[in-house]
Design a protein around this motif. Sequence first.
Motif, PDB file in Angstrom:
ATOM      1  N   HIS A 142       0.856  -1.180   0.000  1.00 26.60           N
ATOM      2  CA  HIS A 142       0.000   0.000   0.000  1.00 26.60           C
ATOM      3  C   HIS A 142       0.895   1.234   0.000  1.00 26.60           C
ATOM      4  CE1 HIS A 142      -2.757   3.060   1.626  1.00 26.60           C
ATOM      5  NE2 HIS A 142      -3.665   2.375   0.933  1.00 26.60           N
ATOM      6  N   GLU A 189       2.773   2.099   2.984  1.00 28.03           N
ATOM      7  CA  GLU A 189       3.797   1.152   3.430  1.00 28.03           C
ATOM      8  C   GLU A 189       5.064   1.174   2.572  1.00 28.03           C
ATOM      9  OE1 GLU A 189       3.884  -0.555   6.170  1.00 28.03           O
ATOM     10  OE2 GLU A 189       1.893   0.054   6.797  1.00 28.03           O
ATOM     11  N   ASP A 219       0.615  -8.658   6.707  1.00 30.10           N
ATOM     12  CA  ASP A 219      -0.723  -9.215   6.931  1.00 30.10           C
ATOM     13  C   ASP A 219      -1.057 -10.179   5.806  1.00 30.10           C
ATOM     14  OD1 ASP A 219      -3.144  -9.543   8.330  1.00 30.10           O
ATOM     15  OD2 ASP A 219      -4.154  -8.079   7.058  1.00 30.10           O
ATOM     16  N   ASP A 242      -4.729 -11.825   4.624  1.00 29.33           N
ATOM     17  CA  ASP A 242      -6.165 -11.895   4.888  1.00 29.33           C
ATOM     18  C   ASP A 242      -6.574 -13.364   4.978  1.00 29.33           C
ATOM     19  OD1 ASP A 242      -9.084 -12.192   3.987  1.00 29.33           O
ATOM     20  OD2 ASP A 242      -8.918 -10.042   4.401  1.00 29.33           O
ATOM     21  N   LYS A 256      -5.127 -12.617   0.472  1.00 32.56           N
ATOM     22  CA  LYS A 256      -4.363 -11.480  -0.037  1.00 32.56           C
ATOM     23  C   LYS A 256      -3.237 -11.135   0.935  1.00 32.56           C
ATOM     24  CE  LYS A 256      -7.999  -9.492  -2.826  1.00 32.56           C
ATOM     25  NZ  LYS A 256      -8.860  -8.342  -3.069  1.00 32.56           N
ATOM     26  N   SER A 279      -0.430  -8.508   2.323  1.00 35.63           N
ATOM     27  CA  SER A 279      -0.033  -7.102   2.456  1.00 35.63           C
ATOM     28  C   SER A 279       1.449  -7.047   2.779  1.00 35.63           C
ATOM     29  CB  SER A 279      -0.825  -6.425   3.575  1.00 35.63           C
ATOM     30  OG  SER A 279      -2.196  -6.409   3.273  1.00 35.63           O
ATOM     31  N   SER A 291       5.208  -4.610   3.141  1.00 31.41           N
ATOM     32  CA  SER A 291       5.728  -3.312   3.553  1.00 31.41           C
ATOM     33  C   SER A 291       7.215  -3.215   3.271  1.00 31.41           C
ATOM     34  CB  SER A 291       5.487  -3.093   5.051  1.00 31.41           C
ATOM     35  OG  SER A 291       6.042  -1.860   5.471  1.00 31.41           O
TER      36      SER A 291
END
Length: 132
Positions: free
Chosen positions: A37, A40, A65, A67, A72, A74, A76
Amino acid sequence: MEHVDYKIGMILEGKVTGIQAYGAFVSLDAQTQGLIHISECHHGYVDNIEHFLQVGQKVRVIIIDIDEYTGKISLSVRCLEKPFDFSKANKRVHYQHKKFWTNKHAQEGFAPIAERLDGWVKQALVDIDAGK
Protein backbone atom coordinates in the motif's frame (compact mmCIF):
# COMPACT_ATOMS: atom_id res chain seq x y z
CA MET A 1 8.76 -24.48 -8.31
CA GLU A 2 8.10 -25.52 -4.73
CA HIS A 3 5.12 -24.10 -2.83
CA VAL A 4 6.02 -21.46 -0.23
CA ASP A 5 3.92 -21.28 2.92
CA TYR A 6 3.89 -17.51 3.45
CA LYS A 7 3.65 -16.20 7.00
CA ILE A 8 3.43 -12.77 8.60
CA GLY A 9 6.92 -11.52 9.39
CA MET A 10 8.68 -13.20 6.48
CA ILE A 11 11.20 -10.99 4.71
CA LEU A 12 11.36 -11.68 0.98
CA GLU A 13 12.60 -10.24 -2.26
CA GLY A 14 10.02 -9.63 -4.93
CA LYS A 15 9.61 -7.80 -8.21
CA VAL A 16 7.27 -4.85 -8.76
CA THR A 17 4.82 -5.90 -11.48
CA GLY A 18 2.39 -2.99 -11.44
CA ILE A 19 1.77 0.38 -9.88
CA GLN A 20 -1.52 2.08 -9.09
CA ALA A 21 -2.17 5.33 -7.21
CA TYR A 22 -2.91 3.32 -4.06
CA GLY A 23 0.05 0.94 -4.12
CA ALA A 24 2.42 -1.40 -5.93
CA PHE A 25 1.85 -5.03 -6.83
CA VAL A 26 4.80 -7.29 -6.13
CA SER A 27 5.37 -10.78 -7.50
CA LEU A 28 6.72 -13.02 -4.73
CA ASP A 29 6.88 -16.15 -6.89
CA ALA A 30 5.30 -17.43 -10.11
CA GLN A 31 1.89 -17.90 -8.46
CA THR A 32 1.86 -15.38 -5.61
CA GLN A 33 1.50 -11.63 -5.59
CA GLY A 34 1.23 -9.12 -2.77
CA LEU A 35 0.48 -5.42 -2.45
CA ILE A 36 2.55 -2.65 -0.94
CA HIS A 37 0.00 0.00 0.00
CA ILE A 38 1.24 3.54 -0.65
CA SER A 39 1.39 4.11 3.12
CA GLU A 40 3.80 1.15 3.43
CA CYS A 41 6.35 2.15 0.79
CA HIS A 42 8.21 4.73 2.90
CA HIS A 43 8.08 6.47 6.29
CA GLY A 44 6.35 9.83 6.10
CA TYR A 45 4.00 11.31 3.54
CA VAL A 46 4.14 9.80 0.05
CA ASP A 47 2.33 11.81 -2.61
CA ASN A 48 3.44 9.64 -5.54
CA ILE A 49 4.43 6.01 -5.10
CA GLU A 50 6.45 6.16 -8.33
CA HIS A 51 8.99 8.36 -6.52
CA PHE A 52 9.91 5.22 -4.54
CA LEU A 53 9.01 2.19 -6.68
CA GLN A 54 9.08 1.39 -10.41
CA VAL A 55 7.76 -1.55 -12.44
CA GLY A 56 10.49 -4.18 -12.82
CA GLN A 57 12.33 -3.09 -9.68
CA LYS A 58 13.45 -5.81 -7.26
CA VAL A 59 12.36 -4.90 -3.77
CA ARG A 60 12.94 -6.31 -0.29
CA VAL A 61 9.60 -6.57 1.55
CA ILE A 62 8.15 -7.93 4.76
CA ILE A 63 4.74 -9.60 5.01
CA ILE A 64 2.65 -7.54 7.45
CA ASP A 65 -0.72 -9.22 6.93
CA ILE A 66 -2.40 -12.11 5.17
CA ASP A 67 -6.17 -11.90 4.89
CA GLU A 68 -7.45 -15.16 6.32
CA TYR A 69 -10.46 -15.25 3.98
CA THR A 70 -9.08 -14.06 0.65
CA GLY A 71 -5.42 -14.97 1.11
CA LYS A 72 -4.36 -11.48 -0.04
CA ILE A 73 -0.87 -10.58 1.16
CA SER A 74 -0.03 -7.10 2.46
CA LEU A 75 3.59 -6.11 2.15
CA SER A 76 5.73 -3.31 3.55
CA VAL A 77 9.03 -1.70 2.70
CA ARG A 78 8.52 0.93 5.41
CA CYS A 79 8.68 -1.66 8.20
CA LEU A 80 12.12 -2.70 7.03
CA GLU A 81 13.30 0.90 7.29
CA LYS A 82 12.36 0.83 10.98
CA PRO A 83 11.87 -2.43 12.93
CA PHE A 84 8.32 -3.76 13.19
CA ASP A 85 6.93 -5.00 16.52
CA PHE A 86 5.50 -8.42 15.69
CA SER A 87 4.35 -9.02 19.25
CA LYS A 88 1.47 -6.64 18.46
CA ALA A 89 0.80 -7.92 14.94
CA ASN A 90 -2.26 -9.97 14.04
CA LYS A 91 -3.78 -9.87 17.52
CA ARG A 92 -7.52 -9.48 17.74
CA VAL A 93 -8.77 -7.00 20.30
CA HIS A 94 -12.17 -7.67 21.81
CA TYR A 95 -13.81 -4.77 23.57
CA GLN A 96 -16.35 -5.45 26.28
CA HIS A 97 -18.09 -2.13 25.73
CA LYS A 98 -18.69 -0.42 22.44
CA LYS A 99 -16.78 2.83 22.10
CA PHE A 100 -18.54 5.85 20.60
CA TRP A 101 -16.70 8.74 18.99
CA THR A 102 -19.80 10.89 19.26
CA ASN A 103 -22.77 11.05 21.58
CA LYS A 104 -24.55 7.70 21.18
CA HIS A 105 -27.84 9.29 22.23
CA ALA A 106 -27.84 11.85 19.42
CA GLN A 107 -30.41 10.97 16.78
CA GLU A 108 -29.24 13.49 14.17
CA GLY A 109 -28.13 11.05 11.48
CA PHE A 110 -28.07 12.67 8.04
CA ALA A 111 -30.78 15.22 8.85
CA PRO A 112 -28.38 18.19 9.17
CA ILE A 113 -26.89 17.37 5.76
CA ALA A 114 -30.31 17.10 4.13
CA GLU A 115 -31.32 20.44 5.68
CA ARG A 116 -28.24 22.21 4.26
CA LEU A 117 -27.83 20.43 0.92
CA ASP A 118 -29.98 22.78 -1.18
CA GLY A 119 -28.08 25.80 0.14
CA TRP A 120 -24.74 24.15 -0.59
CA VAL A 121 -25.79 23.32 -4.16
CA LYS A 122 -27.01 26.90 -4.77
CA GLN A 123 -23.75 28.33 -3.38
CA ALA A 124 -21.68 25.93 -5.50
CA LEU A 125 -23.54 27.03 -8.64
CA VAL A 126 -22.96 30.70 -7.74
CA ASP A 127 -19.26 29.94 -7.19
CA ILE A 128 -19.03 28.12 -10.54
CA ASP A 129 -20.71 31.04 -12.35
CA ALA A 130 -18.31 33.45 -10.60
CA GLY A 131 -15.33 31.37 -11.77
CA LYS A 132 -14.18 30.40 -8.29
